[in-house]
Structures are given as C-alpha cells and as structure tokens.
Design a protein around this motif. Structure first.
Motif, short mmCIF file in Angstrom:
data_model
loop_
_atom_site.label_atom_id
_atom_site.label_comp_id
_atom_site.label_asym_id
_atom_site.label_seq_id
_atom_site.Cartn_x
_atom_site.Cartn_y
_atom_site.Cartn_z
N LEU A 287 77.24 47.07 43.48
CA LEU A 287 76.55 47.91 44.68
C LEU A 287 75.37 48.99 44.05
CD1 LEU A 287 79.95 49.21 45.97
CD2 LEU A 287 78.48 47.23 47.18
N ILE A 290 73.01 50.78 45.89
CA ILE A 290 73.60 51.91 46.85
C ILE A 290 74.16 52.98 46.07
CG2 ILE A 290 75.43 52.37 48.59
CD1 ILE A 290 75.31 49.55 49.50
N LEU A 291 74.71 52.59 45.00
CA LEU A 291 75.68 53.41 44.28
C LEU A 291 74.61 54.34 43.47
CD1 LEU A 291 78.35 54.33 43.43
CD2 LEU A 291 78.42 52.88 41.57
N GLY A 293 71.38 55.08 44.16
CA GLY A 293 70.82 55.92 45.09
C GLY A 293 71.76 57.12 45.86
N LEU A 294 72.74 56.65 46.01
CA LEU A 294 73.64 57.71 46.44
C LEU A 294 73.99 58.82 45.52
CD1 LEU A 294 75.55 58.47 48.60
CD2 LEU A 294 77.28 57.26 47.56
N VAL A 397 67.65 53.80 44.61
CA VAL A 397 67.80 52.50 45.19
C VAL A 397 66.98 51.42 44.54
CG1 VAL A 397 67.53 51.33 47.40
CG2 VAL A 397 68.44 53.43 47.39
#
Length: 644
Positions: A287, A290-291, A293-294, A397
């Motif tokens: 991920l 996603i990870l 960027g989060l 991201v």
C-alpha cells in the motif's frame, strides 16, 4: 540584535509556575520539555507571548515549549537560574515518566526521553554519511580507499553503537545508574559476543541457550532492558544490607540483568524490532502510495502529539536492514511541505514580524527543524497547515507509487544524497521529483488558500493581559479585538504624568522581590506598599483587562499610557479569593473611581507579599520615565511618575 536569553529564561520560569513547580526539564532539537507539578500554575498565554517562544503544546503531563534553533541557549540560561534538569536533580527527585498518565502516554514519554537527546548525534552521523555518498558518487574517493574506510567509520559509529548511546538516556528516563545501564549495552555490543552470535556454534549460558541476535544498530532491546533494570534496582536495594550496599548493589544488578538481557529481554526486543520492520515493509510494498501519502499528510499532527519519536526506531531499523520506503520518506515530504507553506506565508504576508518569522522558520523547516514553522506560522494561520498536509500527501503518494527508498536516515532537503543506493540513479531522480512535488504543490496551494493576516501593520499591541501568570510576564499578550481598537485609537501624549492608584509608601521598581518587575522585563515603573485595601483609577482612562483571577488590571490612560497594576506577588494563585472588582473590561473610568477591593490581611496570612508594582507597558514609547515621591507615604491620586 543579540538575544537576551537570561531575560527570556526568567520569563519562562515564571510562566511555568517557577522552579518549585517543575520536577524535570530537558530539551530536544527545538523544544523545552517540562514536567510541572501543577498544571494550573502554568500560564500558556504568558509563554506564547514571550518573543523567543514559537508555541506551547501539552503531551500528557509534559509541557512542551517550542523555541526553535535557540533551544540550547535558552535551556542553558534556565539551568543557570536553577531550573530542575537532568544534570542537577537526582533520579529520585526528577521523574521523567509520569506514572499517573495512561500506558500509551507513558510509552511515548519513555521513547521520547530515550531518543530526543540523540537527535544531534543522529543528524551529524547522517550528514557525514551523506557527504560520504557524495564523495563516492562523484568519484572523489573510492570505496576501497583508506580515506573512505575512515570517513565511513566516523559516520557509522553512532548507528553501530546506538544501544550504548540510548542506554544513557534510558537510564535517565527509568532512574537507573547510568554506568550500569551502559554496561548492559556494552555487553550487547561486545566484539566477543558478536563473534559468538555470528558464528556457527550454539551459544549457551550454563546450559541455557542464548538466541543469536546482532544488537548493533538496534533500539528496542536496550530500552526494554533498562526499563526492566529499574525494577531490578528497586528489588536489589530492598534486599541488600546497608553495610554492603556499595559493593553488593551494583554487582547484583549486573549479575541479574546481564543474563536476563542475553537470554530473555534482548531476543524479545530483537523480535519486536524485526516484526515492526517486517510489517512496515509489507505495508509499504502493498500500500506504498497510500501509506506514504497518508503518513506524510498527517505528519504535522503526529509531531504535535510528540508521537513522531516513536517512529524513529522503526525508521532506523529499516535503514539498517536495506533501506526505508516509509518513515524517512514521509518525513522528507512533510518537512519540505511545511517549509514551502511557511515561505509562501513569508512571501504573501504584510505583517512585518510574521514575514521575518516565516522566512527564518521556512528555511529551518527545509533543513529538518519544523517546529518553529509549525507552531509559529502554519498552525496559527491554519490554512497554510492544511496546504502543507495536502502538498506532502501528494508528494508522498508519488514516492509510494515509485517505491522511493532512502539509505541514510535524513528528513529534509539534505536527504537528496540519501536516495543514492542499491536502486541506482533512478531512485535518486524519483526522490528529487518527490521533493519538488511536495514543495511546489504546497507553495501553490498555500497561495490559493490564502490566510488571514492578523496584523497588517506588523505592530503587536504592547498591552499585557492582566490575567498573566505568577507575575503577569506576558508583556505582549493579545487582548480582545475591542480593546486593541481602543489602544490604537488613543493618541500618545508626551509629556504626561501618572498618579498613584493606591495609598501607601512609594518604592523603586528595582526593589520588588520578583525579577520580572525588578529587572524591568515588562517595563519601567514604581511599586507601592499599600496602606489600605482599595485600588482607584490613577487617571482618566479605559479598563483594558481585569484579570480572571482579579489580581491585576491593565489600564489605558486617555494620554495613551499603558499600565498594569499588579496587586501583590504570585497572587494569581489565589484564583480571585480576597479580591472584588468594581469594573469590567472596556469600561471608561475617571480618575479616583474605585476599581477594586482586596483583603490584604488575609492575603498576607496566605503567605503573599502585598507590594503593588505599577508598570508602564509601553515604556519604549517614552524617552524618560522618572519616579516621583520615592520613599514617601502618599495618598492615592498623588503623582508617582513623570513620562516624557
């Protein structure tokens, strides 16, 4: 202009409730960290309005005062005036982890206490490895050369002996003898032990097998072991005869701790570290976009809570085992974005003070120190913070999609060489693009979102909020919007005079037994030893602020003189008891009007000094301030100051 660290240190000391209200003080790269005994004695408004302070944050029971690059100097100044710190307080008297907090906060406090003092060492070692990478990339030295080996040794020493360095800080956190904690770390790092665990033969102690694990570069095993040593120490102290303590205590502690470290705790810590690394690598691989960027987008809020230090061991472990694709990568995106947002504020703001602050804080953030930017600029203005989160997430991201990897622990623009490693030059190119995206996206979004310029003239009202802390030290505290308008509307008249609001004996301000007043940190003035229990309006003017605790009044004369009338010393602690106010904020009064009653008899019985400092807060607006009637007994309404 030179910074007066002693003046700021005195102001901070009073704002945190004095040295008697602090059990322990230490600092990291940008923050002073205090453990106050009583949170109610901490005046956050006063702290926020000290020029050198960029912001205030609570993490559980720990008070964090964000300073920035001057934190070391202000810490030294605080130590010189007697604030409790790691070098002066015994382990028993300086608790580093508050046992009244919940378990999660205690874990965060412990990891923070173990890791934050290492930031300078980690930064220096990381930069040396960056330099070494550049030297080899541009073929200045070869990896086979002796020079390369020596520079590599210098840069790698901190990471290789990390358990030893951590053991010193862990000993402070868990109240363990420093030398004994270091012995356990040295056992982990011993060349003999490393040779045993890297060899083919099984390793055992009296028939008990020892798990083969290389503890160099490790973090979690030594923290767990020193924590356990705190309980071993307490146990040994209970069972050791007083006459034999000096010999038996350290011997028993090591004889119990060392086998436990090698057989039980060390392997558990190693498995935990490897497990965390495996989980991070799995999530990053599956991920990543996603990870990363989060995490990058949320990192400012993680910093606010202080939890970012809990990620450091994971990031260090990832670097040591082949490269990081999450922790350091997301930090780079976040810090660059924070710098971009702050520089965008510097470009757009019309507030001169904010422009100066944002310019310096923006550069600092790009170089990895984000707290001045976060607390001094983006968090205050809000929209730039949101822009930084969005910009960092976009960059993260991109980095996650292309599995950008860092081979050196670094968190800023200087991380560019850290992208050079096993993945070749394309990883470097992707890393540079990731940084560029984080910066440009954030800068543009900040300009689009805009922000509210609170003071376009760059002039901060000089009036102090009367509700200041123990000594009302916040000489630039913000007041209500209506009060600010009244201050700006009143034209300064010079020369002018100030009459006494109370009856009593006139004393020099320098004789007040409180440095905040005596050293004129708030401004010049006089003090009155009161003869009665009433405070009257000294001149025609406006009540800017009556303290919530009624112990002080901020007053603006019709001639533009800004005064604070402070009834007694440290009387804020009475929380309004023995005080009665007859006026309200914003009320215009005439000379001689009754403003406030106080019960001096009971206040003195409670142990407080009743001297009343009367301070001109806008002292800098005058060329000369001359006390009148010094040493004389006067009635209220008599002249006490001439200003010109």
């Amino acid at each position: 202009m030179a910074v007066d660290y002693n003046k700021d240190a005195q102001a901070i000391k009073h704002a945190v409730g004095g040295k008697d209200n602090v059990t322990r003080m230490f600092h990291c790269a940008t923050r002073l960290r205090f453990y106050p005994k009583n949170k109610n004695l901490v005046d956050e408004d006063a702290l926020n309005n000290i020029d050198i302070v960029k912001g205030v944050n609570w993490q559980g029971a720990q008070l964090q005062v964000i300073i920035g690059n001057d934190v070391g100097d202000i810490y030294d100044a605080l130590c010189k005036i007697g604030m409790p710190n790691d070098d002066t307080d015994s382990n028993e008297n300086a608790p580093a982890v508050n046992t009244d907090e919940n378990l999660w906060n205690r874990i965060i406090d412990a990891i923070t206490g173990c890791m934050t003092p290492l930031i300078p060492a980690l930064t220096a070692s990381g930069m040396i490895k960056v330099v070494l990478t550049l030297l080899t990339t541009f073929h200045v030295v070869s990896q086979a050369s002796m020079s390369y080996q020596i520079v590599s040794l210098i840069g790698d020493a901190c990471f290789y002996f990390l358990p030893v360095l951590i053991s010193v800080n862990a000993a402070k956190v868990f109240h363990v003898d420093h030398s004994l904690a270091m012995i356990i770390a040295c056992i982990f790092e011993s060349p003999v032990f490393i040779k045993l665990v890297t060899g083919k033969a099984p390793v055992a102690l009296f028939g008990i097998p020892i798990f083969k694990y290389d503890y160099t570069y490790s973090v979690i095993p030594i923290i767990l072991m020193v924590w356990l040593m705190s309980y071993i120490t307490k146990f040994v102290k209970k069972i050791t005869p007083e006459i034999l303590k000096i010999i038996m205590e350290p011997t028993l502690i090591i004889l119990i701790s060392a086998p436990l470290a090698l057989i039980v705790v060390g392997p558990i810590g190693g498995w935990l570290g490897n497990g965390l690394g495996t989980i991070v690598n799995f999530l990053s691989a599956k991920l990543g976009f996603i990870l990363v960027g989060l995490l990058a987008g949320l990192f400012p809020f993680i910093v606010i809570t202080g939890m970012h230090h809990t990620l450091t061991p994971i990031g260090l472990n990832a670097v040591a085992t082949g490269g990081d694709t999450l922790i350091w990568v997301s930090q780079v995106c976040s810090n660059v974005a924070e710098g971009a947002a702050t520089l965008a504020v510097a470009l757009k703001t019309k507030d001169k003070k904010m422009k100066t602050l944002a310019s310096a804080a923006g550069i600092s953030a790009l170089l990895g120190i984000t707290e001045p930017a976060l607390y001094g600029v983006t968090l205050k203005l809000k929209k730039p913070l949101y822009a930084a989160c969005i910009g960092a997430a976009i960059g993260g991201v991109f980095g996650g999609l292309l599995q950008v990897t860092m081979y050196i622990p670094q968190n800023c623009l200087l991380a560019i060489p850290a992208f050079i490693g096993k993945k070749g030059m394309m990883n470097l190119a992707y890393g540079c693009i990731m940084i560029l995206i984080s910066f440009v996206a954030t800068f543009i979004i900040t300009l689009i979102f805009g922000f509210e310029d609170n003071d376009r003239e760059g002039n901060k009202p000089a009036v102090a909020a009367a509700g200041a802390g123990n000594a009302a030290v916040n000489t630039t505290s913000t007041t209500s919007t209506s009060s600010q308008a009244k201050i700006s509307d009143v034209k300064l008249v010079k020369p002018t005079t100030i009459d006494s609001p109370v009856s009593g004996k006139v004393e020099s301000i320098t004789d007040v037994p409180d440095d905040i007043f005596a050293k004129k940190m708030m401004g010049d003035g006089v003090a009155i030893n009161p003869e009665d229990d009433k405070v009257y309006a000294p001149m025609n003017g406006t009540i800017v602020k009556v303290a919530d605790t009624l112990h002080a009044i901020t007053f603006l004369t019709d001639q533009g003189t800004q005064l604070i009338i402070h009834i007694g010393l440290d009387t804020v602690n009475l929380k309004g008891q023995y005080f009665t106010s007859h006026v309200k904020d914003g009320q215009h009064v005439n000379k001689g009007d009754l403003l406030l009653d106080f019960d001096s008899k009971n206040i003195k019985r409670a142990g407080y000094n009743m001297i009343i400092p009367i301070v001109v807060l806008n002292t800098n607006d005058y060329d000369k301030i001359e006390p009148q009637n010094l040493g004389s007994e006067i009635e209220h309404g008599s002249k006490i100051l001439e200003l010109s």
